[in-house]
Design a protein around this motif. Sequence first.
Motif, PDB file in Angstrom:
ATOM      1  N   LYS A   1      26.127  40.760  49.488  1.00  4.81           N
ATOM      2  CA  LYS A   1      27.459  40.781  50.066  1.00  4.81           C
ATOM      3  C   LYS A   1      27.636  42.044  50.895  1.00  4.81           C
ATOM      4  O   LYS A   1      27.249  43.123  50.500  1.00  4.81           O
ATOM      5  CB  LYS A   1      28.500  40.723  48.957  1.00  4.81           C
ATOM      6  CG  LYS A   1      29.910  40.648  49.494  1.00  4.81           C
ATOM      7  CD  LYS A   1      30.851  40.436  48.365  1.00  4.81           C
ATOM      8  CE  LYS A   1      32.288  40.495  48.672  1.00  4.81           C
ATOM      9  NZ  LYS A   1      32.857  40.433  49.855  1.00  4.81           N
TER      10      LYS A   1
ATOM     11  N   ARG B   1      29.047  40.471  39.802  1.00  9.64           N
ATOM     12  CA  ARG B   1      30.080  41.309  40.426  1.00  9.64           C
ATOM     13  C   ARG B   1      30.048  41.225  41.949  1.00  9.64           C
ATOM     14  O   ARG B   1      31.009  41.628  42.610  1.00  9.64           O
ATOM     15  CB  ARG B   1      29.916  42.767  39.986  1.00  9.64           C
ATOM     16  CG  ARG B   1      30.435  43.049  38.590  1.00  9.64           C
ATOM     17  CD  ARG B   1      30.474  44.533  38.295  1.00  9.64           C
ATOM     18  NE  ARG B   1      29.140  45.115  38.203  1.00  9.64           N
ATOM     19  CZ  ARG B   1      28.404  45.147  37.095  1.00  9.64           C
ATOM     20  NH1 ARG B   1      28.879  44.634  35.978  1.00  9.64           N
ATOM     21  NH2 ARG B   1      27.205  45.696  37.095  1.00  9.64           N
TER      22      ARG B   1
ATOM     23  N   PRO C   1      32.940  36.599  44.531  1.00  7.19           N
ATOM     24  CA  PRO C   1      34.227  36.236  43.941  1.00  7.19           C
ATOM     25  C   PRO C   1      34.165  34.917  43.166  1.00  7.19           C
ATOM     26  O   PRO C   1      34.963  34.686  42.271  1.00  7.19           O
ATOM     27  CB  PRO C   1      35.154  36.116  45.143  1.00  7.19           C
ATOM     28  CG  PRO C   1      34.252  35.811  46.289  1.00  7.19           C
ATOM     29  CD  PRO C   1      32.957  36.522  45.988  1.00  7.19           C
TER      30      PRO C   1
ATOM     31  N   THR D   1      30.583  33.542  48.811  1.00 13.86           N
ATOM     32  CA  THR D   1      31.588  34.446  49.362  1.00 13.86           C
ATOM     33  C   THR D   1      31.891  34.046  50.799  1.00 13.86           C
ATOM     34  O   THR D   1      31.048  33.441  51.467  1.00 13.86           O
ATOM     35  CB  THR D   1      31.101  35.918  49.294  1.00 13.86           C
ATOM     36  OG1 THR D   1      32.157  36.781  49.668  1.00 13.86           O
ATOM     37  CG2 THR D   1      29.898  36.170  50.180  1.00 13.86           C
TER      38      THR D   1
ATOM     39  N   SER E   1      45.502  34.280  53.409  1.00 14.89           N
ATOM     40  CA  SER E   1      45.931  35.144  52.290  1.00 14.89           C
ATOM     41  C   SER E   1      45.148  34.850  51.025  1.00 14.89           C
ATOM     42  O   SER E   1      44.762  35.769  50.292  1.00 14.89           O
ATOM     43  CB  SER E   1      47.424  34.952  52.018  1.00 14.89           C
ATOM     44  OG  SER E   1      48.173  35.418  53.105  1.00 14.89           O
TER      45      SER E   1
ATOM     46  N   LYS F   1      41.668  36.331  51.328  1.00 15.98           N
ATOM     47  CA  LYS F   1      41.738  37.784  51.128  1.00 15.98           C
ATOM     48  C   LYS F   1      41.885  38.110  49.643  1.00 15.98           C
ATOM     49  O   LYS F   1      41.251  39.035  49.130  1.00 15.98           O
ATOM     50  CB  LYS F   1      42.915  38.379  51.893  1.00 15.98           C
ATOM     51  CG  LYS F   1      42.670  38.592  53.354  1.00 15.98           C
ATOM     52  CD  LYS F   1      43.901  39.266  53.958  1.00 15.98           C
ATOM     53  CE  LYS F   1      43.684  39.626  55.390  1.00 15.98           C
ATOM     54  NZ  LYS F   1      44.891  40.241  55.974  1.00 15.98           N
ATOM     55  N   SER F   2      42.710  37.354  48.967  1.00 16.02           N
ATOM     56  CA  SER F   2      42.924  37.583  47.540  1.00 16.02           C
ATOM     57  C   SER F   2      41.660  37.347  46.739  1.00 16.02           C
ATOM     58  O   SER F   2      41.291  38.181  45.891  1.00 16.02           O
ATOM     59  CB  SER F   2      44.046  36.654  47.050  1.00 16.02           C
ATOM     60  OG  SER F   2      44.202  36.770  45.658  1.00 16.02           O
TER      61      SER F   2
ATOM     62  N   GLU G   1      38.516  37.358  47.830  1.00 15.54           N
ATOM     63  CA  GLU G   1      37.464  38.288  48.234  1.00 15.54           C
ATOM     64  C   GLU G   1      37.688  39.699  47.693  1.00 15.54           C
ATOM     65  O   GLU G   1      36.754  40.456  47.494  1.00 15.54           O
ATOM     66  CB  GLU G   1      37.294  38.311  49.749  1.00 15.54           C
ATOM     67  CG  GLU G   1      36.710  37.026  50.304  1.00 15.54           C
ATOM     68  CD  GLU G   1      35.315  36.706  49.793  1.00 15.54           C
ATOM     69  OE1 GLU G   1      34.517  37.639  49.602  1.00 15.54           O
ATOM     70  OE2 GLU G   1      35.028  35.519  49.578  1.00 15.54           O
ATOM     71  N   SER G   2      38.936  40.051  47.448  1.00 15.73           N
ATOM     72  CA  SER G   2      39.204  41.396  46.912  1.00 15.73           C
ATOM     73  C   SER G   2      38.783  41.509  45.457  1.00 15.73           C
ATOM     74  O   SER G   2      38.659  42.598  44.914  1.00 15.73           O
ATOM     75  CB  SER G   2      40.678  41.752  47.060  1.00 15.73           C
ATOM     76  OG  SER G   2      41.459  40.956  46.187  1.00 15.73           O
ATOM     77  N   LEU G   3      38.515  40.370  44.810  1.00 16.37           N
ATOM     78  CA  LEU G   3      38.083  40.372  43.417  1.00 16.37           C
ATOM     79  C   LEU G   3      36.637  40.831  43.265  1.00 16.37           C
ATOM     80  O   LEU G   3      36.237  41.286  42.209  1.00 16.37           O
ATOM     81  CB  LEU G   3      38.223  38.976  42.804  1.00 16.37           C
ATOM     82  CG  LEU G   3      39.634  38.411  42.733  1.00 16.37           C
ATOM     83  CD1 LEU G   3      39.594  36.984  42.207  1.00 16.37           C
ATOM     84  CD2 LEU G   3      40.521  39.278  41.890  1.00 16.37           C
ATOM     85  N   SER G   4      35.821  40.661  44.313  1.00 17.76           N
ATOM     86  CA  SER G   4      34.404  40.985  44.186  1.00 17.76           C
ATOM     87  C   SER G   4      34.122  42.436  44.509  1.00 17.76           C
ATOM     88  O   SER G   4      34.930  43.149  45.022  1.00 17.76           O
ATOM     89  CB  SER G   4      33.567  40.084  45.077  1.00 17.76           C
ATOM     90  OG  SER G   4      33.912  40.278  46.434  1.00 17.76           O
TER      91      SER G   4
END
Length: 161
Positions: free
Chosen positions: A3, A24, A27, A102, A152, A155-156, A158-161
């Motif tokens: 990633k 990790r 996502p 991803t 949105s 984005k949400s 993808e921010s988890l990974s």
Amino acid sequence: MAKGTTPGKAKKELFVIDREDFLRSFPVTVEIDVQWGEMDAFGHVNNTVYLRYFESARIAYMRRMSHKGVFDTGQIIPVLAETACRYRRPLRYPDHLIVGCTITEVHEHGFSQEYEIYSEELGEVAATGVGRIVLLDKRSQQKSLVAPELHSEIKSLESLS
């Protein structure tokens, strides 16, 4: 591809990775057991099956977005327009796989995804892949713009990974 890497750019390729680090890195992941019937006459998983593994991860990603209503109306449908796979190591039965997915880029009418298949038997990434998804309006059969809600949600996730 790990990633955050850019396809086609020179990079040091490290495919031996710890299972937890792999998890990790994405996502969305799915776990799949290699089935005996997926092997071909050469005693390894047939090349077309890798694309089905990517499909399973792609669908899991879509379902994660859909549970928040993005695709629930059925009006906009995601369609796989293009895909590719780089086979790094042969897979064999028995093995337990983790397939990561991803989104790497959002386009006007869809997005690009990257996939990796991690083999627990090998302890490394056995294959990498890419896919380009185009959004279609089900009624008109024409390309649809990426809605702000979808952007949105991506984005949400993808921010988890």
